[in-house]
Design an enzyme around this catalytic site. Sequence first.
Site, mmCIF file in Angstrom:
data_model
loop_
_atom_site.group_PDB
_atom_site.id
_atom_site.type_symbol
_atom_site.label_atom_id
_atom_site.label_comp_id
_atom_site.label_asym_id
_atom_site.label_seq_id
_atom_site.Cartn_x
_atom_site.Cartn_y
_atom_site.Cartn_z
ATOM 1 N N ASP A 261 9.527 3.583 1.585
ATOM 2 C CA ASP A 261 8.405 3.313 2.479
ATOM 3 C C ASP A 261 8.380 1.803 2.746
ATOM 4 O OD1 ASP A 261 5.982 2.743 3.638
ATOM 5 O OD2 ASP A 261 4.776 3.883 2.216
ATOM 6 N N GLN B 229 4.956 -2.023 4.183
ATOM 7 C CA GLN B 229 4.452 -3.346 3.802
ATOM 8 C C GLN B 229 5.580 -4.355 3.600
ATOM 9 O OE1 GLN B 229 1.349 -4.207 3.842
ATOM 10 N NE2 GLN B 229 0.371 -2.204 3.925
ATOM 11 N N LYS C 78 1.750 -2.881 11.841
ATOM 12 C CA LYS C 78 1.555 -3.888 10.786
ATOM 13 C C LYS C 78 2.490 -5.085 10.982
ATOM 14 C CE LYS C 78 0.563 -0.308 7.331
ATOM 15 N NZ LYS C 78 -0.878 -0.228 7.134
ATOM 16 N N HIS D 84 1.372 4.811 -1.457
ATOM 17 C CA HIS D 84 0.383 5.137 -0.434
ATOM 18 C C HIS D 84 0.444 6.654 -0.230
ATOM 19 C CE1 HIS D 84 -1.279 5.449 3.675
ATOM 20 N NE2 HIS D 84 -1.766 4.235 3.523
ATOM 21 N N CYS E 68 -5.929 4.364 0.380
ATOM 22 C CA CYS E 68 -5.030 5.518 0.472
ATOM 23 C C CYS E 68 -4.029 5.543 -0.678
ATOM 24 C CB CYS E 68 -4.279 5.552 1.810
ATOM 25 S SG CYS E 68 -5.353 5.668 3.218
HETATM 26 C C1 LIG Z 1 2.651 1.225 1.882
HETATM 27 C C2 LIG Z 1 2.112 1.980 3.052
HETATM 28 N N1 LIG Z 1 2.659 3.158 3.377
HETATM 29 C C3 LIG Z 1 2.220 3.870 4.420
HETATM 30 C C4 LIG Z 1 1.196 3.431 5.215
HETATM 31 C C5 LIG Z 1 0.738 4.295 6.346
HETATM 32 O O1 LIG Z 1 0.974 3.711 7.567
HETATM 33 P P1 LIG Z 1 0.611 4.487 8.903
HETATM 34 O O2 LIG Z 1 -0.844 4.821 8.795
HETATM 35 O O3 LIG Z 1 0.893 3.521 9.988
HETATM 36 O O4 LIG Z 1 1.449 5.710 8.955
HETATM 37 C C6 LIG Z 1 0.591 2.202 4.918
HETATM 38 C C7 LIG Z 1 -0.512 1.653 5.716
HETATM 39 O O5 LIG Z 1 -1.607 2.063 5.814
HETATM 40 C C8 LIG Z 1 1.055 1.476 3.803
HETATM 41 O O6 LIG Z 1 0.490 0.322 3.467
#
Ligand SMILES: Cc1ncc(COP(=O)(O)O)c(C=O)c1O
Lengths: 155, 412
Positions: B203, B206, B229, B123, B369
Amino acid sequence: MSMEDLYQEIILDHYRKPHNRAPTLDDEDVHVHHSNPLCGDEMDLRIRVDDDGTLDQVVFDGEGCSISQASASAMTIAVAGRELKDALELAEDFRLMMHGEEPTRLDDLQDGIAFQGVARFPVRVKCALLGWMALRDAIETYERGASAHSVTYDD
Amino acid sequence: MSFDVATLRKEFPTLQQEVDGRRLVYLDSAASSQTPRRVLDAMDEYYEHLRANVERGVYRISEQATARYERARTRLADFVGAPSPDGVVFTKNVTEAMNLVAYSWVRRQLGPGDALLTTEMEHHANFVPWWHAAQEVGFELRSIPITDAFELDLDAARELMADGNVRFLAVTHVSNVLGTINPLEDLIAMAREANPEVVVTVDGAQAVPHLPVDVAGLDCDFYGVTVHKMCGPTGLGALIAKPEQLEAMPPFLTGGSMILDVSLDQVTWNHAPHRFEAGTPPIAEAFGLEAACDFLDELGMANVRAHEEALVGTFVEALTAAEGVTVYGPTDPSKRSGAISFAVDGVHPHDLGAMLDGYGVCIRVGHHCAKPLMRTLGVNATARASLYLYNDTDDLAPLLDGIAEARSFFAR
Ligand SMILES: Cc1ncc(COP(=O)(O)O)c(C=O)c1O
């Protein structure tokens, strides 16, 4: 709001059988590339301008949703043969229609009128505008004496 | 043991809604989950009874609010198996957690001659902060490719580490696009073998909502969490860290609460984790987080995973069998989580999303993203249906019907 408001039959026809969709244009004067990173749409638009200052031909190519592709297809027909200034004004009429205003040039917009309902789907307005904004950019690029321009939308 | 989804759904007010007379079918929990009533109640409790700032009041409701805020830290530490509550820094989301690491560790420790290894399936939150740092301080950015089976290519990873220059590894636990659950134990062991000093960031955006997670057991240095999430509120995330890493790091954001002493010419930083929490934190959200952890633990994360594993198997099988549908991701449910990306022949993802909305079905369309991954897959966008504990097999038919309808509509 129903799907039929968004996806008028005319729109679907342009999507399934697009007009003036081509990867190249002989003797092109300007080539612009517009992309919308948010939805991943990409549009290449090419124009050829006649000696008398009218739009001889407009072709587009690229990838995008049905609304963006169909709108570009309808646009190429509506603007062909127009003076550059006139085409810009028509693009402005279309843009205002996408923001909820009544179009003033119903006949000139031709199939572009079918997109009036898209104004009620805010996330899709950008899709319908993609081709028209690329056209406006191509004409402005031509008027600057340049032959290529690239734009990335940032919202 | 398992749980009854129909009963569970009653706890989620949003899922009681109808769209044009149809049941709302929410298949976008990978973007953000829904929130159970008790999480909303916990946040109300703060606003109705304990509304005061934290870490500074001398009166009772402030002390109580502070105690609850700190209890949420301990609760999250327990929920994800953090090495210690002192290694839990509250942030705005996982994106901010990664930026904290980028600014307070990566930009200070890495330079020319060093390499940071990431993957093609990240991401942007776990890619752009490193890319930006690389541009500015001049280390090398490397990236592990994916195989045709949508998994990390571990052979390639080994080669990328072979010169021993990889000082930092950033990898996602679970892909938000492919659903792939990465073999972190193997990958981290491999990285430590190539360079015993390597610092590892995971990270967990998920993973934490969907799998039992044991951060200490993974032996990573940093692990990012995002609360919206995992049945919790928006506006709160966390960086889980080895406390000794945090204690050695300078602050990222500065201001109130993160200091021990300030004079006109001298500032003494507070200890971790407070050193990294400048200003008034999201207090109600911490109350909500504690309730979300309780909710998930009552269900049991092993049960949540078992439910989702069975369900994702059913969904992937049905989608793979559906005419004109291509699924991007592992087919073996034991190797994947509930985020299912797919393409429908002749229908642009945007059109599919709009069409499904007409059926009350919420899916995500676009690049999720993860543009480097989109480039690898050779697409501009995909459609993504993602599952959570409140989804069930009755959510499949509306999705399949909508896909079939979209195909006949646009292909006519
Ligand atoms: C794998 C992963 N990393 C990072 C994020 C970013 O999360 P956040 O927007 O809550 O910082 C997301 C979700 O959008 C994600 O699915």
